[in-house]
Scaffold this active site. Sequence first.
Site, PDB file in Angstrom:
ATOM      1  N   CYS A 108       0.819  -1.221   0.000  1.00 16.40           N
ATOM      2  CA  CYS A 108       0.000   0.000   0.000  1.00 16.40           C
ATOM      3  C   CYS A 108       0.848   1.264   0.000  1.00 16.40           C
ATOM      4  CB  CYS A 108      -0.963  -0.014   1.184  1.00 16.40           C
ATOM      5  SG  CYS A 108      -0.184   0.018   2.818  1.00 16.40           S
ATOM      6  N   HIS A 153      -2.254   0.997   6.838  1.00 11.31           N
ATOM      7  CA  HIS A 153      -2.732   0.941   5.459  1.00 11.31           C
ATOM      8  C   HIS A 153      -3.008   2.356   4.959  1.00 11.31           C
ATOM      9  CE1 HIS A 153      -4.203  -1.138   1.945  1.00 11.31           C
ATOM     10  NE2 HIS A 153      -5.317  -0.410   1.956  1.00 11.31           N
ATOM     11  N   HIS A 184      -5.763   2.011  -3.819  1.00 10.47           N
ATOM     12  CA  HIS A 184      -4.818   1.444  -2.858  1.00 10.47           C
ATOM     13  C   HIS A 184      -4.400   0.061  -3.329  1.00 10.47           C
ATOM     14  CE1 HIS A 184      -7.953  -1.162  -0.649  1.00 10.47           C
ATOM     15  NE2 HIS A 184      -8.582  -0.571  -1.647  1.00 10.47           N
TER      16      HIS A 184
END
Length: 216
Positions: free
Chosen positions: A119, A171, A187
């Site tokens: 990510c 994340h 993402h």
Amino acid sequence: MKNQLYIIAILLLFTACKPTSAIVTSKDEALKKGIYSQPVASKTTVAKVKKTQRENTSKQVALAPSPKKISRINDENESDIFIETGDSNYLVDQLINTASDNLGVGYRGGGTTKAGFDCSGLMYSTFKKFDITLPRSSYQMAEIGTPVDLENAKKGDLIFFINRGQKRINHVGMIVEVNGDDVKFIHSSTQSGVIISSLKESYYDRTFKQVNRVIQ
């Protein structure tokens, strides 16, 4: 009966910890939904962006966090540049298009290329193409820029999550569309690779942490 109830409970717990299906998994889908489209800029705008890059290659990145944080980040990224406000919309469109070029690429821990992205690797490589060096990890990225309320989020903002029982941010994605209370972001997910998802998906809704603006 007890064994059956136990198995059902395990299945429910397992599925609850997984994100729901992605909204967009390819550039073709993004084109159809109007999320991905090549920005059209005048020659003057393009020239201004290039001129800004040439004149500021030795300057520090203008990510506008608190003074203490910007000093630390600047020390690590001395070759970063300032982005002029007048060009920010064009830059944001280019960042989104650059990230969207990787839709469908698989997940790879530590990856920063089309061989696979994690990510933060996707965000790092996307911004790096425009001479903007972000920190390499998602929780470090969350320390830069200006935090904004979700209702004020806009395209180009970084969006952060805490998932899988972690205690800190782990994340990150970039917002590509805001339509009322529906926020879509690109993402790299561990299960599906580079995709565009929605904050309305239950998994991301409950793991959402914050939004930071790095392009003013």
